[in-house]
Design a protein around this motif. Structure first.
Motif, PDB file in Angstrom:
ATOM      1  N   VAL A  16       0.136  -1.472   0.022  1.00 36.55           N
ATOM      2  CA  VAL A  16       0.267   0.021  -0.116  1.00 36.55           C
ATOM      3  C   VAL A  16       0.742   1.307   0.080  1.00 36.55           C
ATOM      4  N   VAL A  17       0.211   2.211  -0.788  1.00 37.10           N
ATOM      5  CA  VAL A  17       1.149   3.392  -0.864  1.00 37.10           C
ATOM      6  C   VAL A  17      -0.636   4.322  -0.283  1.00 37.10           C
ATOM      7  N   GLU A  18      -0.330   5.521   0.862  1.00 37.49           N
ATOM      8  CA  GLU A  18      -1.091   5.763   1.042  1.00 37.49           C
ATOM      9  C   GLU A  18      -1.033   7.656   1.191  1.00 37.49           C
ATOM     10  N   THR A  19      -1.419   8.894   0.735  1.00 35.30           N
ATOM     11  CA  THR A  19      -1.239  10.092   1.106  1.00 35.30           C
ATOM     12  C   THR A  19      -2.292  10.248   1.843  1.00 35.30           C
ATOM     13  N   GLN A  20      -2.559  12.009   1.770  1.00 33.90           N
ATOM     14  CA  GLN A  20      -3.627  12.874   2.566  1.00 33.90           C
ATOM     15  C   GLN A  20      -4.499  12.873   1.159  1.00 33.90           C
ATOM     16  N   ARG A  21      -4.117  12.931   0.482  1.00 29.64           N
ATOM     17  CA  ARG A  21      -5.362  12.626  -1.051  1.00 29.64           C
ATOM     18  C   ARG A  21      -5.517  11.019  -1.738  1.00 29.64           C
ATOM     19  N   GLY A  48      -2.538  15.905 -10.399  1.00 26.76           N
ATOM     20  CA  GLY A  48      -1.348  14.478 -10.551  1.00 26.76           C
ATOM     21  C   GLY A  48      -0.900  13.874  -9.080  1.00 26.76           C
ATOM     22  N   SER A  49      -2.117  13.517  -8.265  1.00 28.72           N
ATOM     23  CA  SER A  49      -2.319  12.953  -7.210  1.00 28.72           C
ATOM     24  C   SER A  49      -1.897  11.751  -7.456  1.00 28.72           C
ATOM     25  N   ALA A  50      -2.779  11.152  -8.816  1.00 29.42           N
ATOM     26  CA  ALA A  50      -2.410   9.863  -9.415  1.00 29.42           C
ATOM     27  C   ALA A  50      -1.007   9.601  -9.788  1.00 29.42           C
ATOM     28  N   LEU A  51      -0.302  10.268 -10.154  1.00 32.12           N
ATOM     29  CA  LEU A  51       0.638   9.837 -10.513  1.00 32.12           C
ATOM     30  C   LEU A  51       1.251   9.474 -10.410  1.00 32.12           C
ATOM     31  N   GLN A  52       1.795  10.713  -8.601  1.00 29.07           N
ATOM     32  CA  GLN A  52       2.605  10.266  -7.900  1.00 29.07           C
ATOM     33  C   GLN A  52       1.799   9.389  -6.943  1.00 29.07           C
ATOM     34  N   LEU A  53       0.623   8.794  -6.495  1.00 34.12           N
ATOM     35  CA  LEU A  53       0.739   7.317  -5.969  1.00 34.12           C
ATOM     36  C   LEU A  53       1.010   6.091  -7.001  1.00 34.12           C
ATOM     37  N   GLN A  56       5.151   6.418  -6.941  1.00 38.12           N
ATOM     38  CA  GLN A  56       5.436   6.042  -5.204  1.00 38.12           C
ATOM     39  C   GLN A  56       5.365   4.141  -5.164  1.00 38.12           C
ATOM     40  N   LEU A  57       4.421   3.306  -5.735  1.00 36.54           N
ATOM     41  CA  LEU A  57       4.180   1.931  -5.908  1.00 36.54           C
ATOM     42  C   LEU A  57       5.147   1.715  -6.764  1.00 36.54           C
ATOM     43  N   ILE A  58       5.198   2.218  -7.784  1.00 39.75           N
ATOM     44  CA  ILE A  58       6.261   1.879  -8.573  1.00 39.75           C
ATOM     45  C   ILE A  58       7.486   1.284  -8.236  1.00 39.75           C
TER      46      ILE A  58
END
Length: 108
Positions: A16-21, A48-53, A56-58
């Motif tokens: 799992v990767v998680e942010t406030q977004r 761009g939040s989806a791209l950042q997640l 991070q997952l990659i």
């Protein structure tokens, strides 16, 4: 602070990767990372939040020895066309296309 959803997915064996977004989880099987859950809060969509997640997952998947990053898109999803365009924009290719779902992947 982690969400109860992140805890729940990890208890089921997902990474799992998680942010406030938002949040993204995946199964890792062999050298393949398969996205299972993906959510970005509505107020952060298009930022761009989806791209950042995803990045991070990659990164996490590479650390665990993955060579491929894959996701399923169900054709009943009202956002199917949009999601598939996002996958292709990110460099993912369709590797399976059945009556009910499409699977996309990219080498990482």
């Amino acid at each position: 602070m982690r969400s109860m959803w992140a805890d729940y997915f990890e208890e089921k064996g997902l990474v799992v990767v998680e942010t406030q977004r938002g949040l993204m989880s995946a199964y890792i099987v062999g050298d393949v990372c398969m996205v299972d859950n993906f959510y970005v809060k509505p107020e952060f969509r298009g930022t761009g939040s989806a791209l950042q997640l995803t990045i991070q997952l990659i990164h996490l998947a590479k650390q665990r020895g993955c060579k491929s990053f894959c996701a399923e898109v169900y054709k009943t999803d009202p956002m199917y066309d949009y999601i598939l365009r996002l996958h292709k924009h990110f460099g993912m290719e369709v590797v399976e296309d059945s009556e009910h779902k499409t699977i996309t992947c990219k080498e990482i």
